[in-house]
Structures are given as structure tokens and as C-alpha cells.
Motif scaffolding. Sequence first.
Motif, PDB file in Angstrom:
ATOM      1  N   GLU A   1      43.568  30.705  85.835  1.00 38.52           N
ATOM      2  CA  GLU A   1      42.711  30.013  84.859  1.00 38.52           C
ATOM      3  C   GLU A   1      43.530  29.221  83.845  1.00 38.52           C
ATOM      4  O   GLU A   1      43.242  28.069  83.558  1.00 38.52           O
ATOM      5  CB  GLU A   1      41.945  31.074  84.072  1.00 38.52           C
ATOM      6  CG  GLU A   1      40.460  31.016  84.204  1.00 38.52           C
ATOM      7  CD  GLU A   1      39.860  32.213  83.498  1.00 38.52           C
ATOM      8  OE1 GLU A   1      39.980  32.309  82.263  1.00 38.52           O
ATOM      9  OE2 GLU A   1      39.308  33.085  84.211  1.00 38.52           O
ATOM     10  N   TRP A   2      44.570  29.872  83.303  1.00 37.83           N
ATOM     11  CA  TRP A   2      45.383  29.181  82.297  1.00 37.83           C
ATOM     12  C   TRP A   2      46.041  27.949  82.897  1.00 37.83           C
ATOM     13  O   TRP A   2      46.050  26.883  82.296  1.00 37.83           O
ATOM     14  CB  TRP A   2      46.474  30.125  81.741  1.00 37.83           C
ATOM     15  CG  TRP A   2      45.943  31.237  80.902  1.00 37.83           C
ATOM     16  CD1 TRP A   2      44.918  31.178  80.008  1.00 37.83           C
ATOM     17  CD2 TRP A   2      46.418  32.592  80.884  1.00 37.83           C
ATOM     18  NE1 TRP A   2      44.724  32.407  79.441  1.00 37.83           N
ATOM     19  CE2 TRP A   2      45.629  33.289  79.945  1.00 37.83           C
ATOM     20  CE3 TRP A   2      47.431  33.289  81.542  1.00 37.83           C
ATOM     21  CZ2 TRP A   2      45.824  34.641  79.661  1.00 37.83           C
ATOM     22  CZ3 TRP A   2      47.622  34.631  81.259  1.00 37.83           C
ATOM     23  CH2 TRP A   2      46.824  35.299  80.328  1.00 37.83           C
TER      24      TRP A   2
ATOM     25  N   ASN B   1      46.014  40.554  87.509  1.00 34.74           N
ATOM     26  CA  ASN B   1      46.192  39.549  86.446  1.00 34.74           C
ATOM     27  C   ASN B   1      46.303  38.131  86.984  1.00 34.74           C
ATOM     28  O   ASN B   1      46.409  37.178  86.219  1.00 34.74           O
ATOM     29  CB  ASN B   1      47.459  39.858  85.637  1.00 34.74           C
ATOM     30  CG  ASN B   1      47.296  41.103  84.814  1.00 34.74           C
ATOM     31  OD1 ASN B   1      46.189  41.656  84.754  1.00 34.74           O
ATOM     32  ND2 ASN B   1      48.359  41.573  84.197  1.00 34.74           N
TER      33      ASN B   1
ATOM     34  N   HIS C   1      44.217  36.164  88.301  1.00 37.74           N
ATOM     35  CA  HIS C   1      43.137  35.229  87.981  1.00 37.74           C
ATOM     36  C   HIS C   1      43.328  34.628  86.588  1.00 37.74           C
ATOM     37  O   HIS C   1      42.950  33.489  86.350  1.00 37.74           O
ATOM     38  CB  HIS C   1      41.777  35.909  88.116  1.00 37.74           C
ATOM     39  CG  HIS C   1      41.477  36.260  89.545  1.00 37.74           C
ATOM     40  ND1 HIS C   1      41.315  35.296  90.517  1.00 37.74           N
ATOM     41  CD2 HIS C   1      41.373  37.448  90.179  1.00 37.74           C
ATOM     42  CE1 HIS C   1      41.120  35.873  91.695  1.00 37.74           C
ATOM     43  NE2 HIS C   1      41.145  37.182  91.517  1.00 37.74           N
ATOM     44  N   LYS C   2      43.905  35.394  85.679  1.00 32.52           N
ATOM     45  CA  LYS C   2      44.184  34.852  84.346  1.00 32.52           C
ATOM     46  C   LYS C   2      45.233  33.739  84.468  1.00 32.52           C
ATOM     47  O   LYS C   2      45.082  32.660  83.910  1.00 32.52           O
ATOM     48  CB  LYS C   2      44.712  35.952  83.401  1.00 32.52           C
ATOM     49  CG  LYS C   2      43.698  36.925  82.893  1.00 32.52           C
ATOM     50  CD  LYS C   2      42.426  36.282  82.351  1.00 32.52           C
ATOM     51  CE  LYS C   2      42.556  35.636  80.988  1.00 32.52           C
ATOM     52  NZ  LYS C   2      41.279  34.976  80.571  1.00 32.52           N
TER      53      LYS C   2
ATOM     54  N   TYR D   1      51.057  36.087  77.129  1.00 32.17           N
ATOM     55  CA  TYR D   1      51.227  36.934  78.309  1.00 32.17           C
ATOM     56  C   TYR D   1      52.700  36.949  78.740  1.00 32.17           C
ATOM     57  O   TYR D   1      53.274  37.994  79.057  1.00 32.17           O
ATOM     58  CB  TYR D   1      50.344  36.404  79.443  1.00 32.17           C
ATOM     59  CG  TYR D   1      50.364  37.258  80.686  1.00 32.17           C
ATOM     60  CD1 TYR D   1      49.855  38.559  80.666  1.00 32.17           C
ATOM     61  CD2 TYR D   1      50.900  36.789  81.873  1.00 32.17           C
ATOM     62  CE1 TYR D   1      49.879  39.350  81.805  1.00 32.17           C
ATOM     63  CE2 TYR D   1      50.926  37.578  83.022  1.00 32.17           C
ATOM     64  CZ  TYR D   1      50.418  38.856  82.972  1.00 32.17           C
ATOM     65  OH  TYR D   1      50.446  39.639  84.101  1.00 32.17           O
TER      66      TYR D   1
ATOM     67  N   ALA E   1      44.841  27.709  76.046  1.00 31.67           N
ATOM     68  CA  ALA E   1      45.366  28.226  77.314  1.00 31.67           C
ATOM     69  C   ALA E   1      46.890  28.385  77.226  1.00 31.67           C
ATOM     70  O   ALA E   1      47.453  29.388  77.676  1.00 31.67           O
ATOM     71  CB  ALA E   1      44.990  27.285  78.458  1.00 31.67           C
TER      72      ALA E   1
ATOM     73  N   GLU F   1      47.639  31.493  75.165  1.00 25.03           N
ATOM     74  CA  GLU F   1      47.384  32.752  75.873  1.00 25.03           C
ATOM     75  C   GLU F   1      48.430  32.993  76.958  1.00 25.03           C
ATOM     76  O   GLU F   1      48.916  34.112  77.130  1.00 25.03           O
ATOM     77  CB  GLU F   1      45.983  32.738  76.495  1.00 25.03           C
ATOM     78  CG  GLU F   1      44.903  32.898  75.453  1.00 25.03           C
ATOM     79  CD  GLU F   1      43.516  32.940  76.080  1.00 25.03           C
ATOM     80  OE1 GLU F   1      43.359  33.434  77.203  1.00 25.03           O
ATOM     81  OE2 GLU F   1      42.581  32.456  75.409  1.00 25.03           O
TER      82      GLU F   1
END
Length: 430
Positions: free
Chosen positions: A190-191, A184, A186-187, A220, A213, A216
Motif C-alpha cells: 500500500e505504501w 506485513n 500488504h502494508k 516501519y 505514506a 509510515e
Amino acid sequence: MAVSEEDRISLSHAESFQDHTKPHEIFTQFRAEEPVAWCPEPWGGPGFWSITKYDDIQEISKLPSIFSSDARFGGITLPSQEMFRNREGVDPKARRQGPAELAKFEGGRSMIMMDPPEHTAHRRMVAPGFTPQTLDALTPRIRDRAVAILDSIGEAGECEFVSSVAAELPIQMLAELFGVPQENRHKLFEWSNMIIGGEDPDIAISREQVMGAYMELAGYAMQLYEARKESPGDDLITMLVQTEVNGEPVSVADYLSAFILLVVAGNETTRNSISGGTVALSEYPEERQKLIDDPSLLQNAVDEIIRWVHPVIYMRRTAVEDYEIRGVEIKKGDKLALWYMSGNRDEDKWDDPFSFNVSRDGPRHLSFGYGQHLCIGWRLAEMQLSVLLEEMLARYPDIEVVSDVARMRTNFLNSIKRVQVRYTPKKAAA
Ligand code: HEM
């Protein structure tokens, strides 16, 4: 001649900082002639004070009851037009709002935008995650991860350094601290890029995307919150979920803002010290050689890299009382930019401050801030940079930059988006 109005205004523009030569010229003149300098703002704001001397930045940072970080007074960044331009159909007034406005959106303010005593209570909530003992226990894991990352690039002999190395270590360590699956990471990466990179068209071009972003990331964070409530672990998220603020269980809003702050504050900054340090060692091969020949210079080199790179260019404060500094009257309500980038080149503090010197003596740089809000993650960041440098120079002593350095468009962070490096290839250890 005094610094021109045009140059003063340029300090508000993100694109002025894509190459640091000109801003450094402006700050050098300010330090010599006008260390507390009024700078007009380009989009109708009242203007702000540029604080450029090391001692003044420290003095102001020690007085949070006079110089506030509170989001309700404007928070820690200057308004930025770029952040919201290229958007259609958005109320022009909203375009003036900066990250402080976004911070309210995330459901609460985080400690970085609070003053004491509120700040103290919130800082206490995360402090146990950053004690020397907690961090010392992490050192072998930092080393294992650094070695695996560096070995993975060995055979190629050339790579894009930011995505392959500099970004990987901080985000892997964050995933480890949070106890979330490495898949996870990479998420998270990115955010946090989208939140921080809102002014760079390569990364996020609209407010909607930045907000997306945030949403999300918050979603999470909430999944993790529920999961740790149900089954606690031995990680930073469990610590946040179980903590108390002023004797009360932590609220969801406070948990969320602490989580988002940790993801955003610890990730990009550490990455940029790794990439910026590698660029500096490539530009100054005699300094790189000094470090290779004498590994006892490692901690010194880490300090020098972080002084040199200044991953955070400035932080803002807002005066909530009148105050005089160097004979200049700061009025209640005035904005101030504490330019760490400038304080770190103060000629009164370092000999030849514009040379990169891994054996330099001198005071502590200002890159982690000072006083009340001194970076809580400074030790973790230094450990990562130190281990990575040591392992990298042992494997690739001739590593060098072979492309232009692509910088993010922002006047807030000194951020490298891409840089290609080359080195003598090496087979990974079995
Ligand atoms: C080289 C890397 C880093 C740099 C240059 C850096 C820089 C800074 C600076 C300048 C501040 C002060 C803000 C102010 O005065 O308003 C700060 C605060 C903070 N940093 Fe870092 N940081 C780095 C790494 C990290 C890491 C690894 C973490 C955590 C994982 C972290 C978490 C924080 C937090 C939570 C605060 C807020 C502290 C407070 O308000 O009391 N930082 N950082």
C-alpha cells in the motif's frame, strides 16, 4: 510535418500515457526526423530534450559526470503538475515540485539520485544482496511462492490478475528478502503504491497522503532498524544496518533512503512486467503457443516481455556541462528525458520492433536502464517473471484477458492497476 507543439507538450501529461498509441506515434516520428527533440513544458518550466534513439540513450547513460541524476539538480523525473493537483490551500510553487522534492523529505537521497563517486559508495552498500549466488539461492523460494499463488486462483477460473497474482509475487519476495513477516507485506504494498501512484486519483489524491505514506513507511523501516540492531538476522535489512559507507557505519538517513528505494523500485516494476507480459501473451496467442510448445524460449520470452512492456517509461538526467549529440547542442542546466519506451522500439536495432515476438533476436532492451545506474534488481526481476510464466503456462495455458486494461495515470511507469483474466479452472494440488 514536424511533431506539433501540442504533441510535444502532451509528453509531460500523465493522461497522455493511459493509452500508449499516441506517444508511440510521436516517438516514432521523433526517431525518424528529430531524435534529439526540444519539448516545451506545460507549466512554465524551461522545457526538456526528448532522447528517443537507443544509441543516444546508452551514450548519455554512460556519462554520469555530464548527465547527472543528482536530486540537487532535479533528480530522475520531470516536474509533474498532476502529482499535486486537486489539492487546496497548497502554495502553487510547491505544486511544481516532483518526486525529487519528496525524496529530500525522506531524510536523505538514495543512490538512484546520486552521481559517482557518492553513488558508487551507496551502491556498494546493497550490492551483496543482489549477487548471482545470493539470488540463485532464492530460486526455489520464488518457485514455491509462485506455485502457491497460482494454485490459489485455480478453482475460480477467473480473477483480477494484478491483485491476485502479479502484485503478490514481488511483494512476497520483498518481504522474504527483508525478513519481515508476510502479514506485513500488504502494508508495504500500500505504501509503495501511494508513493508511486501519486498522480493517479484512484491511488493517492493529495500530497499529504503521499507524505503520509512516506512517513509510515519510514516509521516501519525504523522499527526494523532497531530490531535488527538488537538481534541481527540473515536478511537484507541486517545487511543494510551493519554496512559501512566510505568506512563509516551507515547513517540512519542513508539506511532509510536505501530501504525506501528498494521497496519502491523493486515492487511496482516487477509487478508490471508480470501483468504486462500476461496481457501481451493474451493479445498474441500464437506467441503464447510458441512458448508453450518450446519451453527453451523462456529466457527469450522474458527479454521480449520486458522490452515490450518497458515498466519504466523514462528516466531524467540534467546536463551539468555542455555536450553535443547528433549535432544538437545540449547546454549546461538542460533537462533530458531518456525515453526507454522509445529506445526499445528503435527500428535501427530490431526488425519490426512493434511486433511482439518471443523468439526475437536483438540487442539487450533498455528497460533496466544502462551504465552507472543499471537496475540492481534486474536479475531478481527476471527470475520472478521467468518462474511465474513457466508455472502459469503449465497450469493455465489458455489464460486470457477478458476486460479492459486499467492503467495507472502516469507518464513515468507503465503500470496496470486492474485486468480480469479467465482460464480453464484447475483444482489445487493436495
Ligand atoms: C522488471 C522490473 C524492473 C525494472 C523494469 C527496473 C527498472 C530500473 C531502471 C530503468 C533503473 C535505472 C534508473 C536510472 O538509470 O536512473 C533501475 C534502477 C534501480 N532498480 Fe530496478 N527495475 C526493476 C526491478 C527491480 C528490483 C526487483 C529491484 C530490487 C529489489 C530494483 C532496484 C533498483 C535499484 C536499487 C535501482 C537504483 C540503481 C542505481 O541507482 O545504481 N529494481 N531499475
